[in-house]
Design a protein around this motif. Sequence first.
Motif, PDB file in Angstrom:
ATOM      1  N   THR A  90     -94.468 -56.193-101.599  1.00 57.77           N
ATOM      2  CA  THR A  90     -94.766 -57.569-101.181  1.00 57.77           C
ATOM      3  C   THR A  90     -93.497 -58.402-101.045  1.00 57.77           C
ATOM      4  N   CYS A  91     -92.463 -58.071-101.838  1.00 53.18           N
ATOM      5  CA  CYS A  91     -91.215 -58.842-101.736  1.00 53.18           C
ATOM      6  C   CYS A  91     -90.555 -58.647-100.370  1.00 53.18           C
ATOM      7  N   LEU A  92     -90.810 -57.520 -99.710  1.00 57.45           N
ATOM      8  CA  LEU A  92     -90.244 -57.301 -98.373  1.00 57.45           C
ATOM      9  C   LEU A  92     -90.861 -58.248 -97.348  1.00 57.45           C
ATOM     10  N   ARG A  93     -92.111 -58.577 -97.551  1.00 57.13           N
ATOM     11  CA  ARG A  93     -92.785 -59.497 -96.630  1.00 57.13           C
ATOM     12  C   ARG A  93     -92.401 -60.951 -96.917  1.00 57.13           C
ATOM     13  N   GLU A  94     -92.220 -61.253 -98.180  1.00 59.14           N
ATOM     14  CA  GLU A  94     -92.015 -62.644 -98.583  1.00 59.14           C
ATOM     15  C   GLU A  94     -90.557 -63.097 -98.513  1.00 59.14           C
ATOM     16  N   GLU A  95     -89.619 -62.174 -98.738  1.00 57.00           N
ATOM     17  CA  GLU A  95     -88.208 -62.549 -98.771  1.00 57.00           C
ATOM     18  C   GLU A  95     -87.464 -61.892 -97.602  1.00 57.00           C
ATOM     19  N   PRO A  96     -87.055 -62.673 -96.608  1.00 59.06           N
ATOM     20  CA  PRO A  96     -86.366 -62.105 -95.435  1.00 59.06           C
ATOM     21  C   PRO A  96     -85.034 -61.435 -95.793  1.00 59.06           C
ATOM     22  N   GLU A  97     -84.318 -61.978 -96.775  1.00 55.09           N
ATOM     23  CA  GLU A  97     -83.045 -61.371 -97.164  1.00 55.09           C
ATOM     24  C   GLU A  97     -83.251 -59.974 -97.736  1.00 55.09           C
ATOM     25  N   MET A  98     -84.280 -59.825 -98.570  1.00 59.85           N
ATOM     26  CA  MET A  98     -84.595 -58.516 -99.158  1.00 59.85           C
ATOM     27  C   MET A  98     -85.023 -57.536 -98.074  1.00 59.85           C
ATOM     28  N   CYS A  99     -85.775 -58.015 -97.097  1.00 56.96           N
ATOM     29  CA  CYS A  99     -86.222 -57.182 -95.981  1.00 56.96           C
ATOM     30  C   CYS A  99     -85.019 -56.672 -95.190  1.00 56.96           C
ATOM     31  N   GLU A 100     -84.058 -57.536 -94.945  1.00 59.79           N
ATOM     32  CA  GLU A 100     -82.860 -57.159 -94.194  1.00 59.79           C
ATOM     33  C   GLU A 100     -82.036 -56.131 -94.969  1.00 59.79           C
ATOM     34  N   ARG A 101     -81.859 -56.341 -96.269  1.00 57.82           N
ATOM     35  CA  ARG A 101     -81.100 -55.393 -97.094  1.00 57.82           C
ATOM     36  C   ARG A 101     -81.780 -54.019 -97.106  1.00 57.82           C
ATOM     37  N   TYR A 102     -83.115 -54.023 -97.190  1.00 61.16           N
ATOM     38  CA  TYR A 102     -83.880 -52.773 -97.185  1.00 61.16           C
ATOM     39  C   TYR A 102     -83.700 -52.042 -95.857  1.00 61.16           C
ATOM     40  N   SER A 103     -83.778 -52.763 -94.739  1.00 61.22           N
ATOM     41  CA  SER A 103     -83.620 -52.155 -93.423  1.00 61.22           C
ATOM     42  C   SER A 103     -82.250 -51.515 -93.274  1.00 61.22           C
ATOM     43  N   VAL A 104     -81.209 -52.208 -93.703  1.00 60.15           N
ATOM     44  CA  VAL A 104     -79.847 -51.680 -93.601  1.00 60.15           C
ATOM     45  C   VAL A 104     -79.704 -50.420 -94.459  1.00 60.15           C
ATOM     46  N   GLU A 105     -80.239 -50.450 -95.670  1.00 56.06           N
ATOM     47  CA  GLU A 105     -80.152 -49.293 -96.567  1.00 56.06           C
ATOM     48  C   GLU A 105     -80.862 -48.078 -95.981  1.00 56.06           C
ATOM     49  N   VAL A 106     -82.031 -48.273 -95.395  1.00 55.22           N
ATOM     50  CA  VAL A 106     -82.775 -47.168 -94.796  1.00 55.22           C
ATOM     51  C   VAL A 106     -82.013 -46.604 -93.598  1.00 55.22           C
ATOM     52  N   LYS A 107     -81.439 -47.471 -92.757  1.00 54.31           N
ATOM     53  CA  LYS A 107     -80.672 -47.008 -91.594  1.00 54.31           C
ATOM     54  C   LYS A 107     -79.472 -46.178 -92.036  1.00 54.31           C
ATOM     55  N   ILE A 108     -78.792 -46.608 -93.091  1.00 52.38           N
ATOM     56  CA  ILE A 108     -77.641 -45.857 -93.592  1.00 52.38           C
ATOM     57  C   ILE A 108     -78.069 -44.483 -94.089  1.00 52.38           C
ATOM     58  N   ARG A 109     -79.156 -44.429 -94.840  1.00 52.13           N
ATOM     59  CA  ARG A 109     -79.637 -43.136 -95.355  1.00 52.13           C
ATOM     60  C   ARG A 109     -80.044 -42.194 -94.228  1.00 52.13           C
ATOM     61  N   VAL A 110     -80.682 -42.728 -93.188  1.00 52.26           N
ATOM     62  CA  VAL A 110     -81.083 -41.899 -92.057  1.00 52.26           C
ATOM     63  C   VAL A 110     -79.851 -41.352 -91.344  1.00 52.26           C
ATOM     64  N   LEU A 111     -78.852 -42.189 -91.126  1.00 49.64           N
ATOM     65  CA  LEU A 111     -77.633 -41.749 -90.465  1.00 49.64           C
ATOM     66  C   LEU A 111     -76.910 -40.675 -91.281  1.00 49.64           C
ATOM     67  N   VAL A 112     -76.857 -40.825 -92.594  1.00 48.22           N
ATOM     68  CA  VAL A 112     -76.236 -39.838 -93.462  1.00 48.22           C
ATOM     69  C   VAL A 112     -77.000 -38.513 -93.389  1.00 48.22           C
ATOM     70  N   ALA A 113     -78.315 -38.599 -93.430  1.00 46.93           N
ATOM     71  CA  ALA A 113     -79.135 -37.381 -93.371  1.00 46.93           C
ATOM     72  C   ALA A 113     -78.958 -36.671 -92.030  1.00 46.93           C
ATOM     73  N   LEU A 114     -78.883 -37.427 -90.930  1.00 42.93           N
ATOM     74  CA  LEU A 114     -78.680 -36.829 -89.613  1.00 42.93           C
ATOM     75  C   LEU A 114     -77.294 -36.205 -89.487  1.00 42.93           C
ATOM     76  N   SER A 115     -76.287 -36.845 -90.068  1.00 44.98           N
ATOM     77  CA  SER A 115     -74.940 -36.287 -89.985  1.00 44.98           C
ATOM     78  C   SER A 115     -74.817 -35.003 -90.805  1.00 44.98           C
ATOM     79  N   ASP A 116     -75.591 -34.889 -91.918  1.00 46.88           N
ATOM     80  CA  ASP A 116     -75.589 -33.670 -92.706  1.00 46.88           C
ATOM     81  C   ASP A 116     -76.237 -32.519 -91.967  1.00 46.88           C
ATOM     82  N   VAL A 117     -77.249 -32.802 -91.158  1.00 50.03           N
ATOM     83  CA  VAL A 117     -77.960 -31.772 -90.403  1.00 50.03           C
ATOM     84  C   VAL A 117     -77.074 -31.220 -89.295  1.00 50.03           C
ATOM     85  N   MET A 118     -76.319 -32.096 -88.657  1.00 48.47           N
ATOM     86  CA  MET A 118     -75.470 -31.678 -87.536  1.00 48.47           C
ATOM     87  C   MET A 118     -74.203 -31.147 -88.052  1.00 48.47           C
TER      88      MET A 118
END
Length: 118
Positions: A90-118
Motif C-alpha cells: 500500500t505504501c507504493l500507492r500512497e507515497e510517490p517517492e517510495m514508488c519511484e525508488r522501488y521502480s528504479v531498484e527493480v529496473k537495476i535488478r532486471v538489468l543485472v540479471a540480463l547481463s548475467d545471462v548474456m
Amino acid sequence: TMLECNLVAGNHRFQKKLSKLHTFTSEGTLCQSQIDYILIRRKWKNSLRNVEVVDSFGSVGSDHRAVLGFLRLSLRKTKRVKGQVKFDYTCLREEPEMCERYSVEVKIRVLVALSDVM
C-alpha cells in the motif's frame, strides 16, 4: 476423457462378487455388463469408502441397477506455510517517492540479471 478431467472411476477401487458388479442387463440377450460408474476427482479418491450396486429399482422397470457411493468427507482449512511473508504494497500507492525508488531498484535488478545471462 477421464484423464483430461482428472477423474477416477470409483467402481474399480473395491473388489466385489461378480453378482455385485453388473449395472446393466440387456433385454434381448440378458447379457450383464458394467456400464454405470461413479466418477470422482482424483484429489478426493481417498474419501470414497465403498461403491455398491443394488437392485432397489427393479420395480420401476429399468434395465439399470443403482450404483451407490459412500463418502467420508473431512474438510479442513488449508494450512499456510510457515515462513511465508506477506508484503504490504500500500505504501507504493500512497507515497510517490517510495514508488519511484522501488521502480528504479527493480529496473537495476532486471538489468543485472540480463547481463548475467548474456
